[in-house]
Scaffold this motif. Structure first.
Motif, PDB file in Angstrom:
ATOM      1  N   ASP A 129       0.850  -1.189   0.000  1.00  0.00           N
ATOM      2  CA  ASP A 129       0.000   0.000   0.000  1.00  0.00           C
ATOM      3  C   ASP A 129       0.886   1.239   0.000  1.00  0.00           C
ATOM      4  N   CYS A 130       1.039   1.957  -1.090  1.00  0.00           N
ATOM      5  CA  CYS A 130       0.414   1.684  -2.365  1.00  0.00           C
ATOM      6  C   CYS A 130       1.408   1.924  -3.496  1.00  0.00           C
ATOM      7  N   LEU A 131       1.075   1.431  -4.670  1.00  0.00           N
ATOM      8  CA  LEU A 131       1.951   1.583  -5.825  1.00  0.00           C
ATOM      9  C   LEU A 131       2.062   3.035  -6.275  1.00  0.00           C
ATOM     10  N   THR A 132       1.038   3.832  -6.034  1.00  0.00           N
ATOM     11  CA  THR A 132       1.070   5.232  -6.459  1.00  0.00           C
ATOM     12  C   THR A 132       2.104   6.024  -5.658  1.00  0.00           C
ATOM     13  N   LEU A 133       2.124   5.827  -4.340  1.00  0.00           N
ATOM     14  CA  LEU A 133       3.151   6.495  -3.535  1.00  0.00           C
ATOM     15  C   LEU A 133       4.541   5.975  -3.880  1.00  0.00           C
ATOM     16  N   TRP A 134       4.636   4.679  -4.136  1.00  0.00           N
ATOM     17  CA  TRP A 134       5.916   4.097  -4.547  1.00  0.00           C
ATOM     18  C   TRP A 134       6.417   4.756  -5.821  1.00  0.00           C
ATOM     19  N   LEU A 135       5.527   4.898  -6.814  1.00  0.00           N
ATOM     20  CA  LEU A 135       5.908   5.542  -8.070  1.00  0.00           C
ATOM     21  C   LEU A 135       6.333   6.987  -7.828  1.00  0.00           C
ATOM     22  N   SER A 136       5.608   7.701  -6.984  1.00  0.00           N
ATOM     23  CA  SER A 136       5.971   9.072  -6.649  1.00  0.00           C
ATOM     24  C   SER A 136       7.364   9.127  -6.019  1.00  0.00           C
ATOM     25  N   ASN A 137       7.643   8.175  -5.126  1.00  0.00           N
ATOM     26  CA  ASN A 137       8.963   8.116  -4.499  1.00  0.00           C
ATOM     27  C   ASN A 137      10.057   7.834  -5.532  1.00  0.00           C
ATOM     28  N   LEU A 138       9.758   6.979  -6.508  1.00  0.00           N
ATOM     29  CA  LEU A 138      10.727   6.694  -7.569  1.00  0.00           C
ATOM     30  C   LEU A 138      11.011   7.950  -8.377  1.00  0.00           C
ATOM     31  N   PHE A 139       9.952   8.694  -8.714  1.00  0.00           N
ATOM     32  CA  PHE A 139      10.133   9.956  -9.442  1.00  0.00           C
ATOM     33  C   PHE A 139      11.030  10.888  -8.640  1.00  0.00           C
ATOM     34  N   GLY A 140      10.754  11.028  -7.339  1.00  0.00           N
ATOM     35  CA  GLY A 140      11.526  11.922  -6.487  1.00  0.00           C
ATOM     36  C   GLY A 140      12.977  11.513  -6.341  1.00  0.00           C
ATOM     37  N   ALA A 141      13.232  10.214  -6.419  1.00  0.00           N
ATOM     38  CA  ALA A 141      14.601   9.700  -6.282  1.00  0.00           C
ATOM     39  C   ALA A 141      15.327   9.617  -7.623  1.00  0.00           C
ATOM     40  N   GLY A 142      14.639   9.982  -8.709  1.00  0.00           N
ATOM     41  CA  GLY A 142      15.273   9.933 -10.025  1.00  0.00           C
ATOM     42  C   GLY A 142      15.496   8.524 -10.538  1.00  0.00           C
ATOM     43  N   ARG A 143      14.696   7.564 -10.074  1.00  0.00           N
ATOM     44  CA  ARG A 143      14.840   6.168 -10.505  1.00  0.00           C
ATOM     45  C   ARG A 143      13.948   5.903 -11.706  1.00  0.00           C
ATOM     46  N   ASP A 144      14.307   4.908 -12.485  1.00  0.00           N
ATOM     47  CA  ASP A 144      13.594   4.552 -13.706  1.00  0.00           C
ATOM     48  C   ASP A 144      12.359   3.711 -13.378  1.00  0.00           C
TER      49      ASP A 144
END
Length: 195
Positions: free
Chosen positions: A103-118
Motif C-alpha cells: 500500500d500503495c503503488l502510487t506512492l511508490w511511483l511518486s517516491n521513484l520519481f523523487g529519487a530519479g529512478r527509472d
C-alpha cells in the motif's frame, strides 16, 4: 502467466474509494500472519498522522515493512522469511506470512520519481519478484487517469507512468479488482483467492 503470478492481485480505485479496506479484508481472509509493505514516507505532520491512523486501523496480525523505493527488495525479504519458516514453522509460526499487502503503488511511483529512478526498470524488477513470490500479494494502486489532464509536464508524465504501471501489473497478476464507493468490482480472475 505463471501459477505463482496467478495468486497475486491488483486492487485499484480512486482516493477514498475503499480500496485499502477491501485489500485489508481480503488479506485477513487468507490467514492470521500478514505482512503490510508501506510505501508512504512521513514527510510532514499530516502524513505522519495519516500513517499512524493506517497502522492503528490494521490492528494485530500485521507485520509492517517500509519500502519507499525498494519494493522488489521488500517482497524478496518476505519470500526469504517465508521460505525459512516453511522449514521451521513449528518453531516460529509468527514469522510465516499468509498474505502480503503493498500500500500503495502510487506512492511508490511518486517516491521513484523523487529519487530519479527509472519506473520502467523498477516495475520490471517488481514483476520478476512477484513471479517467484509464493505468498499471495495484494497490490493497492490509485486509478488517476479518470480525472482532468494535469496542467504541468511533470503531472502528465506521472499520470502516464501510473497508467502504464497499473496496466503492467494488471496484465501480470491473476486478479484485478476495481473499488468505487466501497464496492469491489471484479475485473479479472476468480477462485479461492478472491474474497
Amino acid at each position: 502467466m505463471t501459477d505463482t503470478l496467478a495468486r497475486h492481485a491488483l486492487i485499484l480505485g480512486g482516493a477514498r474509494s475503499g480500496k485499502t479496506r477491501a485489500a485489508l479484508d481480503w488479506a485477513e481472509s487468507l490467514g492470521p500472519n500478514r505482512v503490510y509493505i508501506a510505501t508512504a514516507e512521513a514527510g510532514d505532520p499530516e502524513m505522519a498522522a495519516r500513517i499512524a491512523r493506517h497502522r492503528a486501523e490494521r490492528g494485530p496480525g500485521w507485520r509492517t515493512l517500509e519500502a519507499a523505493t525498494d519494493l522488489a527488495g521488500a517482497l524478496a525479504q518476505v519470500g526469504e522469511v517465508s521460505d525459512a519458516d516453511e522449514r521451521a514453522h513449528a518453531a516460529a509460526p509468527e514469522g510465516r506470512a499468509d498474505a502480503v499487502m503493498v500500500d500503495c503503488l502510487t506512492l511508490w511511483l511518486s517516491n521513484l520519481f523523487g529519487a530519479g529512478r527509472d519506473p520502467e526498470a523498477e516495475a520490471e524488477a517488481l514483476i520478476a519478484t512477484l513471479a517467484s513470490a509464493r505468498v499471495p500479494t495484494l497490490l493497492v494502486s490509485n486509478e488517476i487517469g479518470m480525472g482532468l489532464v494535469p496542467d504541468t509536464p511533470l503531472g502528465r508524465s506521472f499520470r502516464d507512468a501510473q497508467g502504464r504501471l497499473n496496466q503492467r501489473i494488471a496484465a501480470a497478476v491473476g486478479h484485478v479488482v476495481f473499488v468505487a464507493a466501497g464496492l469491489p468490482l471484479r475485473m479479472k480472475g476468480e477462485g479461492r483467492y478472491f474474497p
